[in-house]
Motif scaffolding. Sequence first.
Motif, PDB file in Angstrom:
ATOM      1  N   THR A   1      -4.974  10.824   6.084  1.00 50.97           N
ATOM      2  CA  THR A   1      -3.464   9.606   5.537  1.00 50.97           C
ATOM      3  C   THR A   1      -4.166   9.004   5.429  1.00 50.97           C
ATOM      4  N   VAL A   2      -4.560   8.434   4.307  1.00 49.03           N
ATOM      5  CA  VAL A   2      -4.834   7.056   3.961  1.00 49.03           C
ATOM      6  C   VAL A   2      -4.348   6.215   2.909  1.00 49.03           C
ATOM      7  N   GLU A   3      -3.923   5.175   3.870  1.00 52.30           N
ATOM      8  CA  GLU A   3      -3.582   3.634   2.876  1.00 52.30           C
ATOM      9  C   GLU A   3      -3.825   3.432   1.771  1.00 52.30           C
ATOM     10  N   VAL A   4      -3.778   3.386   0.666  1.00 48.83           N
ATOM     11  CA  VAL A   4      -4.449   2.840  -0.706  1.00 48.83           C
ATOM     12  C   VAL A   4      -3.615   1.770  -1.084  1.00 48.83           C
TER      13      VAL A   4
ATOM     14  N   THR B   1      -2.343  11.742   1.070  1.00 44.38           N
ATOM     15  CA  THR B   1      -3.322  13.249   1.860  1.00 44.38           C
ATOM     16  C   THR B   1      -4.028  13.436   0.860  1.00 44.38           C
TER      17      THR B   1
ATOM     18  N   PRO C   1     -10.760   1.771   2.678  1.00 43.90           N
ATOM     19  CA  PRO C   1      -9.967   3.360   2.545  1.00 43.90           C
ATOM     20  C   PRO C   1     -10.802   4.150   1.358  1.00 43.90           C
TER      21      PRO C   1
ATOM     22  N   ASP D   1      -1.846  -0.055  -4.216  1.00 48.34           N
ATOM     23  CA  ASP D   1      -0.476   0.236  -4.834  1.00 48.34           C
ATOM     24  C   ASP D   1      -1.690   0.150  -6.757  1.00 48.34           C
TER      25      ASP D   1
ATOM     26  N   ALA E   1       0.890  -1.295  -0.446  1.00 47.34           N
ATOM     27  CA  ALA E   1       0.030   0.037   0.553  1.00 47.34           C
ATOM     28  C   ALA E   1       0.791   0.788   0.189  1.00 47.34           C
ATOM     29  N   ARG E   2       0.162   1.918  -0.406  1.00 48.98           N
ATOM     30  CA  ARG E   2       0.905   3.548   0.019  1.00 48.98           C
ATOM     31  C   ARG E   2      -0.139   4.195   0.785  1.00 48.98           C
ATOM     32  N   THR E   3       0.658   5.496   0.751  1.00 51.27           N
ATOM     33  CA  THR E   3      -0.307   6.797   1.511  1.00 51.27           C
ATOM     34  C   THR E   3      -0.622   7.429   0.767  1.00 51.27           C
TER      35      THR E   3
END
Length: 348
Positions: A38-41, A32, A139, A43, A28-30
């Motif tokens: 801040t949301v982890e989504v 904003t 997310p 890849d 996952a990536r972060t």
Amino acid sequence: MSMTVSRRLFMAGVTLAALALLAVPAFARTVTDSAGRTVEVPDTIARVFAAGPPASTLLYVVAPEKMTGWVRAPREAEKPYLQPAVRDLPELGRLTGRGDTLNLERLVAAKPDIIIDFGTINDTYRSLADRVQAQTGIPYLLIDGRFENTASALRLLADVLGVKDRGEVLAGAAEAIFKQVDTVVAAVPTDKRPRVYLARGPEGLESGSRGSINTEIIERVGAVNVVEGLREKGGLVNVSAEQVIAFAPDTVITLDRSFFEGVAGKPAWAPVPAVTNKRVFLAPGLPFGFIDSPPSVNRLIGLTWLLHTLYPDKAPGDLKAQVRDFYKLFYQVDLDDSALARLLDGAG
């Protein structure tokens, strides 16, 4: 987005979260979002759920192949103006807006990789996003839906969804439309600008108070929204025919064909200057409204149409060609002469 939040959202429990968390990718990536969250989504995002109509339209223009469904299934008249691949996607309902209809079990069953919402950013929507994300494990991104933020919104969503090049093209086109509007409006003296009333509904007595997201396009094109001060922070309002007469608009824009076709015969509207001078215009609405319904990316072509409608001697280019180009770029459909005629029927 709207202020309504279903009580059903509070009823979904730990089971939903446990089920949904099983589907969260390991990588996952972060991101904003526009609310500073801040949301982890994941890849790679293949399936997206839009929380309301504005988000659904934004998602459609950016990455229609990633749609899980519609907030409201397209009507038959709207389908020719949409890509064939999305015309028959299921109606899933909505998390936000008037008449929220979605329960969280159905949301989880749709198996989206991410939820997006596009519109007002305030504590209500921030709280809703946090709660749904916590309950489902999916997310949830909030994207600022102010009209002026359209280009940034297109870039943000396209970047998150891995279609950055398309986002850049769309954002550039949006910026060009705003620039063209500013150039034309700057040449119109303030006292020469039209005084506009937006008539919603079959009676034409629902409108948006100045500052409303539903009518901001009127102000953005340099016109004066005659409805002012009826609601402290803007929003939709109901008015009387007597109030419309007192507003004395020189131009009426309506979203409703029945109102458009019948207003000239309504005695209560006879004293309104716009009716007397035959300056009542029907805004196109296929597949999305040019002015509103929803207040999303679709308003960009509404700006172009309003420019030609309100300032016919100053608007550059050919309106029909501009509409075709917009539909080709944003909606990825080609309008033949018949489709274009149906779209603009009664529009000026």
